[in-house]
Scaffold this motif. Structure first.
Motif, PDB file in Angstrom:
ATOM      1  N   ASP A 115       4.186  81.289  21.525  1.00 56.35           N
ATOM      2  CA  ASP A 115       5.077  80.428  22.298  1.00 56.35           C
ATOM      3  C   ASP A 115       4.846  78.966  21.924  1.00 56.35           C
ATOM      4  N   GLU A 116       5.835  78.134  22.188  1.00 56.56           N
ATOM      5  CA  GLU A 116       5.709  76.695  21.963  1.00 56.56           C
ATOM      6  C   GLU A 116       5.673  75.960  23.296  1.00 56.56           C
ATOM      7  N   ILE A 118       5.816  72.009  24.858  1.00 64.70           N
ATOM      8  CA  ILE A 118       6.149  70.614  24.559  1.00 64.70           C
ATOM      9  C   ILE A 118       5.242  69.685  25.352  1.00 64.70           C
ATOM     10  N   ILE A 159      13.054  71.204  21.657  1.00 64.96           N
ATOM     11  CA  ILE A 159      13.159  72.565  22.178  1.00 64.96           C
ATOM     12  C   ILE A 159      13.648  73.519  21.094  1.00 64.96           C
ATOM     13  N   SER A 160      12.995  74.683  21.028  1.00 63.48           N
ATOM     14  CA  SER A 160      13.414  75.736  20.107  1.00 63.48           C
ATOM     15  C   SER A 160      13.509  77.046  20.883  1.00 63.48           C
ATOM     16  N   THR A 163      10.268  77.844  22.742  1.00 61.98           N
ATOM     17  CA  THR A 163       9.758  76.962  23.791  1.00 61.98           C
ATOM     18  C   THR A 163       9.743  77.672  25.138  1.00 61.98           C
ATOM     19  N   LYS A 164       8.629  77.564  25.847  1.00 56.76           N
ATOM     20  CA  LYS A 164       8.541  78.168  27.171  1.00 56.76           C
ATOM     21  C   LYS A 164       8.141  77.170  28.241  1.00 56.76           C
ATOM     22  N   VAL A 166       7.023  72.951  29.346  1.00 53.65           N
ATOM     23  CA  VAL A 166       6.923  71.504  29.121  1.00 53.65           C
ATOM     24  C   VAL A 166       5.816  70.983  30.019  1.00 53.65           C
ATOM     25  N   LEU A 196      13.321  76.530  31.185  1.00 51.80           N
ATOM     26  CA  LEU A 196      11.906  76.354  30.848  1.00 51.80           C
ATOM     27  C   LEU A 196      11.063  76.186  32.105  1.00 51.80           C
TER      28      LEU A 196
END
Length: 315
Positions: A115-116, A118, A159-160, A163-164, A166, A196
């Motif tokens: 996962d990403e 931010i 965001i991609s 992305t999960k 922030v 998100l």
């Protein structure tokens, strides 16, 4: 050693803040430390006394995993006052071992490997450590071009499909930037658009010069269901060594975070929890006392910088 250790631990770098702190402690006789976020003023008197009384009264055993219900009720009242959002003390608030544990618990609960997440740049380094330890990918948004204020456009461009989460930190560590309600609402719209989660680190919320409490994205409309608040007493009440913080969020998330708490530390210190009860009631206005001192120091520093014709950013 024949067996490899966890590769995520190997990939995680040590805190740069702590490395600098260890370095300056050696020749520190003539130095003023500006490394670790720690107030050099004492914990409020009534709060300290509450901790002493907890020891004297043998309040020195395990507490409920989620923390004393009496403390969670006080935290619920505190949040309602400063956020204007209601959280149930029974199942939407969890007392943690400082705000740092709250960050780790939240990331470990929400994030899967790959996962990403931010982050705002610059930001508190422990966010990156927590994300990497969870096997996820930190995506750091450079906010220098917007004077350290995350814009909706910057957020959306980061965001991609992976992305999960922030992680927001306003008032920001280390820049001190505070976002307005309008700015936070704009970020909330982007976060809702892409479905998100948000972890808002509000630990500096009460330490602001121009208002009693900085606004939080948790107060924006329709954000409660996707937001975890992490806060604590370390900054607002000069209680770093007491290691007492808390999480607030929707029941469905807190009940999952609670599982890790059980296996991780069991509960926060009973003594510190009793002190926190007093900090958030009798000593609730202690941050105003600290701000009076900080304002004098800030004004002096700015005066000296002006005299030396050095440029700096005004908040």
């Amino acid at each position: 050693m024949t067996k490899p250790i966890n590769h995520q631990v190997i990939k995680t770098e040590a805190s740069g803040i702590r490395l600098v702190l260890d370095l300056v402690k050696k020749p520190a006789d003539q130095m003023i430390e500006l490394t670790v976020g720690e107030i050099d003023l004492p914990t409020p008197a009534a709060t300290k006394e509450a901790g002493k009384q907890a020891i004297s009264n043998n309040v020195t055993k395990y507490t409920e995993n989620m923390g004393f219900l009496s403390l969670r009720r006080v935290i619920s009242d505190y949040i309602k006052r400063f956020y204007e959002v209601s959280y149930s003390p029974e199942n939407e608030i969890l007392v943690t071992v400082g705000a740092s544990q709250g960050i780790d618990l939240t990331v470990r609960t929400l994030i899967n490997a790959g996962d990403e997440v931010i982050l705002i740049g610059p930001a508190y380094p422990a966010y990156i450590q927590a994300v990497v330890l969870a096997g996820a990918i930190p995506i750091v948004v450079d906010t220098r071009s917007t004077h350290f204020r995350l814009s909706p456009e910057q957020l959306e461009s980061a965001i991609s499909s992976k992305t999960k989460l922030v992680i927001l930190n306003y008032p920001n560590n280390p820049t001190g930037i505070v976002l307005s309600k309008e700015e936070l609402s704009s970020l909330a719209s982007v976060i809702q658009k892409y479905d998100l989660y948000v972890l808002t680190d509000d630990v500096y919320q009460r330490l602001t010069y121009n208002q009693d409490c900085a606004p939080s994205i948790a107060s924006a409309p329709l954000m409660k269901e996707r937001t975890i608040i992490v806060n604590g007493l370390s900054k607002s009440h000069s209680m770093t060594g007491w290691r007492i913080g808390y999480l607030a969020g929707p029941k469905v998330l807190i009940q999952e975070i609670y599982k890790i708490q059980q296996a991780n530390v069991g509960c926060a210190s009973s003594i510190s929890q009793m002190a926190a009860l007093t900090a958030l009631t009798t000593d609730i206005e202690a941050p105003k006392t600290y701000i009076t001192v900080f304002r004098k120091r800030r004004d002096y520093v700015l005066q000296r910088l002006d005299e030396m014709s050095l440029k700096y950013g005004r908040l």
